[in-house]
Motif scaffolding. Structure first.
Motif, PDB file in Angstrom:
ATOM      1  N   VAL A  99       0.800  -1.233   0.000  1.00 34.39           N
ATOM      2  CA  VAL A  99       0.000   0.000   0.000  1.00 34.39           C
ATOM      3  C   VAL A  99       0.831   1.281   0.000  1.00 34.39           C
ATOM      4  N   GLY A 100       2.138   1.195   0.259  1.00 37.53           N
ATOM      5  CA  GLY A 100       2.985   2.382   0.212  1.00 37.53           C
ATOM      6  C   GLY A 100       2.828   3.321   1.392  1.00 37.53           C
ATOM      7  N   ALA A 101       2.212   2.860   2.488  1.00 39.16           N
ATOM      8  CA  ALA A 101       2.056   3.704   3.680  1.00 39.16           C
ATOM      9  C   ALA A 101       3.080   3.289   4.732  1.00 39.16           C
ATOM     10  N   GLY A 102       3.360   4.189   5.666  1.00 36.46           N
ATOM     11  CA  GLY A 102       4.417   3.947   6.640  1.00 36.46           C
ATOM     12  C   GLY A 102       4.148   2.833   7.623  1.00 36.46           C
ATOM     13  N   GLY A 103       2.883   2.690   8.059  1.00 38.71           N
ATOM     14  CA  GLY A 103       2.542   1.629   8.999  1.00 38.71           C
ATOM     15  C   GLY A 103       2.894   1.927  10.434  1.00 38.71           C
ATOM     16  N   GLY A 104       3.023   3.221  10.768  1.00 34.43           N
ATOM     17  CA  GLY A 104       3.357   3.590  12.142  1.00 34.43           C
ATOM     18  C   GLY A 104       2.346   3.087  13.159  1.00 34.43           C
TER      19      GLY A 104
END
Length: 267
Positions: free
Chosen positions: A166-171
């Motif tokens: 998904v290209g998101a950071g996942g914090g």
């Protein structure tokens, strides 16, 4: 330049402002802005997002290093399985997904639709973590950092695969893992997560450089605006309570996630 593109560049600035204000979450807006305002293919948008998220997180990580808040050993333990997973996902898994997956009646589920649907699901999960009032675990300054290595490796690999898709950071996945599995205090967990996000996102992007033609001029302009927004957000943080804003942003992500699902079903 069309109005929608001007709004898209303004969106890049907003992404940075949100990151500067609440310390995370803003990067999850990157893919929708790229897809819906610049008409970029979802697969390429997730690649661009990795670069934008990686550089944006790096600004925050450097700032936290100066404050001595980053736990480097924990970052290394978590990052190794994460960046192996994200690089492998971008280099091999994403390109291997067929363009047409399956058909439901007259509705064809394509690779682009599946990626955007999965992205919308991750967006809703991220919004839930922002909206929910979570009691922070009691921090013990003298408590020794311990490592549950098997679970950290599994968590790092899972976060790496999700980031790669998904290209998101996942914090919102990394921070709880650092608190629960490495017993880091919350402030150190947030600071360390930015370094992990930066490293794994940029390494994941290397897998894309070998597979896709990158528009470096566009990517440079978009990333520069997002980076400028971070400094604006940090400045605004002196006047605005980021914690209260975080819950409101969480509800905004709910609306965005529902919009993406609606848009996919109505096409």
């Amino acid at each position: 330049m069309e109005i929608i593109e001007i709004l898209g560049y303004f969106g890049a600035l907003i992404i940075g402002v949100v990151l500067g204000l609440i310390g995370g979450g803003g990067s999850i807006l990157t893919v929708p802005v790229l897809v819906y305002m610049f008409a970029i293919n979802p697969v390429l948008a997730t690649a661009y997002s990795l670069f934008i998220v990686g550089l944006s997180a790096l600004f925050g990580a450097v700032r936290n290093m100066q404050k001595k808040l980053v736990d480097f050993k924990t970052a290394i333990v978590f990052s190794i399985p994460a960046f192996i997973a994200v690089y492998s996902t971008r280099m091999y898994l994403v390109p291997a997904i067929p363009d047409s997956l399956f058909q439901i009646a007259d509705f064809e589920v394509t690779k682009n639709i599946a990626i955007m649907a999965f992205f919308a699901l991750i967006m809703l999960l991220a919004s839930a973590s922002m909206i929910r009032d979570k009691k922070k675990p009691e921090e013990k300054p003298d408590e020794k950092v311990t490592y549950n290595y098997p679970l950290i490796i599994v968590e790092g690999a899972v976060v790496g695969v999700i980031t790669g898709i998904v290209g998101a950071g996942g914090g919102f996945l990394i921070i709880p893992a650092l608190v629960l599995l490495a017993k880091l205090p919350m402030k150190k967990a947030v600071a360390t997560s930015l370094l992990i996000i930066s490293v794994k996102s940029l390494i994941g992007f290397l897998g894309d450089v070998q597979n896709y033609e990158i528009d470096w001029m566009f990517l440079g302009v978009f990333t520069s605006l997002a980076a400028a927004g971070i400094f604006v957000g940090i400045w605004l943080n002196k006047f605005i309570d980021g914690k209260k804003l975080k819950k409101g942003f969480g509800w905004f992500l709910v609306v965005m996630g529902i919009f993406i699902f609606y848009n996919l079903l109505s096409d």
